[in-house]
Structures are given as structure tokens and as C-alpha cells.
Design a protein around this motif. Sequence first.
Motif, PDB file in Angstrom:
ATOM      1  N   ARG A  79       8.167  16.563 -12.874  1.00 32.88           N
ATOM      2  CA  ARG A  79       8.660  16.843 -10.916  1.00 32.88           C
ATOM      3  C   ARG A  79       9.728  16.436 -11.289  1.00 32.88           C
ATOM      4  O   ARG A  79      10.488  17.086 -10.014  1.00 32.88           O
TER       5      ARG A  79
ATOM      6  N   THR B 188       4.090  15.628  -4.450  1.00 31.18           N
ATOM      7  CA  THR B 188       4.324  13.883  -3.426  1.00 31.18           C
ATOM      8  C   THR B 188       5.609  13.906  -3.645  1.00 31.18           C
ATOM      9  O   THR B 188       6.342  13.163  -4.148  1.00 31.18           O
ATOM     10  N   ASP B 189       6.034  13.428  -2.259  1.00 31.33           N
ATOM     11  CA  ASP B 189       7.310  13.118  -2.334  1.00 31.33           C
ATOM     12  C   ASP B 189       7.384  11.935  -1.678  1.00 31.33           C
ATOM     13  O   ASP B 189       8.723  11.223  -2.337  1.00 31.33           O
ATOM     14  N   ASP B 190       6.325  11.509  -0.789  1.00 30.96           N
ATOM     15  CA  ASP B 190       6.226   9.882  -1.128  1.00 30.96           C
ATOM     16  C   ASP B 190       6.527   8.747  -1.656  1.00 30.96           C
ATOM     17  O   ASP B 190       4.976   8.745  -2.333  1.00 30.96           O
ATOM     18  N   PRO B 191       7.818   8.025  -1.558  1.00 25.35           N
ATOM     19  CA  PRO B 191       7.865   6.963  -2.406  1.00 25.35           C
ATOM     20  C   PRO B 191       5.995   6.056  -3.394  1.00 25.35           C
ATOM     21  O   PRO B 191       5.206   6.044  -4.283  1.00 25.35           O
ATOM     22  N   ARG B 192       5.839   5.868  -1.641  1.00 22.38           N
ATOM     23  CA  ARG B 192       4.673   4.727  -1.661  1.00 22.38           C
ATOM     24  C   ARG B 192       3.160   6.082  -1.639  1.00 22.38           C
ATOM     25  O   ARG B 192       2.491   4.926  -3.078  1.00 22.38           O
ATOM     26  N   GLN B 193       3.253   6.927  -1.716  1.00 20.56           N
ATOM     27  CA  GLN B 193       1.379   7.866  -2.135  1.00 20.56           C
ATOM     28  C   GLN B 193       1.903   7.980  -3.475  1.00 20.56           C
ATOM     29  O   GLN B 193       1.314   8.075  -3.877  1.00 20.56           O
ATOM     30  N   ARG B 194       2.749   8.054  -3.845  1.00 17.10           N
ATOM     31  CA  ARG B 194       3.524   8.733  -5.115  1.00 17.10           C
ATOM     32  C   ARG B 194       3.196   7.192  -5.754  1.00 17.10           C
ATOM     33  O   ARG B 194       2.352   7.522  -7.655  1.00 17.10           O
ATOM     34  N   ASP B 195       3.637   5.687  -5.699  1.00 21.53           N
ATOM     35  CA  ASP B 195       2.973   4.501  -6.077  1.00 21.53           C
ATOM     36  C   ASP B 195       1.606   4.851  -6.381  1.00 21.53           C
ATOM     37  O   ASP B 195       1.250   4.360  -8.111  1.00 21.53           O
TER      38      ASP B 195
END
Length: 219
Positions: A120, A200-207
Motif C-alpha cells: 500500500r 481502496t482508499d476509504d478507511p471503512r471499506q478497507r476495514d
Amino acid sequence: HAHLLNRMASYVDAWEHAGDRRTIFLACYALMTRNMLGGLDTGRFADRAWVHDLVHNFAEYYFVALEAYERGDDQIGPHVWRQAHDLTRAPHMPPIVHLLLGVNAHINCDLLLVLDDMLRAEWADLSAEIRQQRHHDYLMVNTIIGETIDIVQDTVLERYSPAMEIIDVAFGSLDEWCTHRLIRNWRDDVWRRAQILVATDDPRQRDLLRIEADTRALD
């Protein structure tokens, strides 16, 4: 090199003495790791430093989950590792199942996460050539795994299950199929999913994607 191999060996020795079947996966993993580190020393990888870090970071995921399990800490480490460790206590389960449960957890969960950790930070700035080099080094691991299968069978699996030799003759190297073709396919899928996770940059989506790794492996 020596520190990682000695760390693995200390658990293997203790577990063998105690009759703890967790030694089956770790003894096999230690053989694979030894051959990987040997490949580093003989120049089989394009980027020795990157693969060195991959090997050690990958192992650290295993040890973090193991130490959390030994403490009884359900909040740390993937659920799939807790199941794999729990099932080593199941009577009459074939040794190759213990091996594949560990391989499943380590590849389908841990490997995805360590690739995300390592790629990343650099991926956006890497040239197409270096990205391909990373993938080539990743695929070289498949070759080394294939070269290690017979050693794994002869030195670990047959010690716990002499029937493995009979299976080899009767079914055309079933254990090699399970541990070579299956691992290769899993690792190809993990590389593909790692590309999605890294992009994937969105933190929630990454989690969610990282949690999904545990769920998929558990399934």
C-alpha cells in the motif's frame, strides 16, 4: 534468518514433546521458510530486501495470532486461526487436514493482510516494471513451495501418518496436489484481492475488506 528459524524450532520442539499437533503445520511452515530464506541467499529473487521483509512480516502475523490464542485473547488475531488451533485437539483428524487448515489461515487471511501492509505505501509510486518484479518474486514462492512438498511429506506428514505413502501410490500424489496446486490457486487469488485492497482508499471499506479475509478463510 537464524532468529526466525530458531523461534519456529522452539515451538516445534516443545509441541512435539507435548504431543501437540499444532507442530504439524509449524514444522512444515518452518521447512518452507528455510527454503525461502535459502532462495534469498542464492539469488532466486529480483528484490532480495523486499522478499526478506515479506518472509519475516508474514511469519509475524502467524506468531501474533498464536500468542493471542495462547493467552486466550479472542480480540486479537483472525478467527480462522483460532479454529485451526482448536481443531488440532480433535481426535483422529488426518495430519494433512491440520496442515491445510494452517495453510488456509496463513495464506487466505495473513498473506492478504501482509501484502496490503507492504504494497500500500509504495504501490502508487512503483513503475510497471517494478510492479511486475514484485509479482514475479511472489510467484517464485510457488516454485519453492513445489520444491519443498516432498520434504514436507517425508519429514513431517509421514511421521504422523504413514498412510501418506500409500495415498501417494494409490492416488497419484494426492498430497502434492493438495499442497501444491491448491496453494498456488489460493495465492493467485490472494494477489488479485490484494490489488483491490491496496487500491481502496476509504478507511471503512478497507476495514471491511480486511475483515472479509478472515471470513472467507473461515468459510
